[in-house]
Enzyme design. Sequence first.
Site, PDB file in Angstrom:
ATOM      1  CD  GLU A  57      -1.757   0.058   3.268  1.00 52.11           C
ATOM      2  OE1 GLU A  57      -1.337   0.674   4.483  1.00 52.11           O
ATOM      3  OE2 GLU A  57      -2.238  -0.975   3.807  1.00 52.11           O
ATOM      4  CG  ASP A  58       2.269   2.661   3.437  1.00 51.75           C
ATOM      5  OD1 ASP A  58       0.921   3.337   2.490  1.00 51.75           O
ATOM      6  OD2 ASP A  58       2.086   2.954   4.285  1.00 51.75           O
TER       7      ASP A  58
END
Length: 180
Positions: A57-58
Amino acid sequence: MTLEEKALQLAARAHEGQLRKDGPPYIIHPAAVADMLRKHGFSETVVAAAYVHDVLEDTKITEEELLAELGPEVLALVKAVSYDKTLSWEEARLAYIESVRQAPEGAKAISVADKIHNARSLLAAYAAEGPAVWKHFNRGKAKKMWFEESVLTRLKESWQHPLVDEYAGLVSQMQELKEA
């Protein structure tokens, strides 16, 4: 090289140059989550997944890369604790809560250790900044606490572990913090 060592290397490479909201290098967070789970006796696979729990996600790491480097078990755990960034903030949080509720013990452990480390960081930042700390959160205290309380409720319904009890104590402390 062990699975944990491979995961730490991947996490360090993926999060290079990223910082936490409170300032230190981002890698401190996944390392703290992995260390917490290692101390609680979780498997090498769970600890490895804890190191890379935020990479999908990052960072630019893809599911395919994670699978190739760390295998299907780690990938499955990471996917269970990753937000779907194609959804709105609220929808992504609801999907996360349901994913963790249905997930195996290893994913629940990663989720709660992640939340514990984040709560400790928030409480430390509050001690330094006071109510201004809530400005670090796009949705403010009310939505942040809704999410924390919702995760805690689902964890309590589906898993018993001392980490859940620790998280409950931290959620109570966060509830007591004043808003700006």
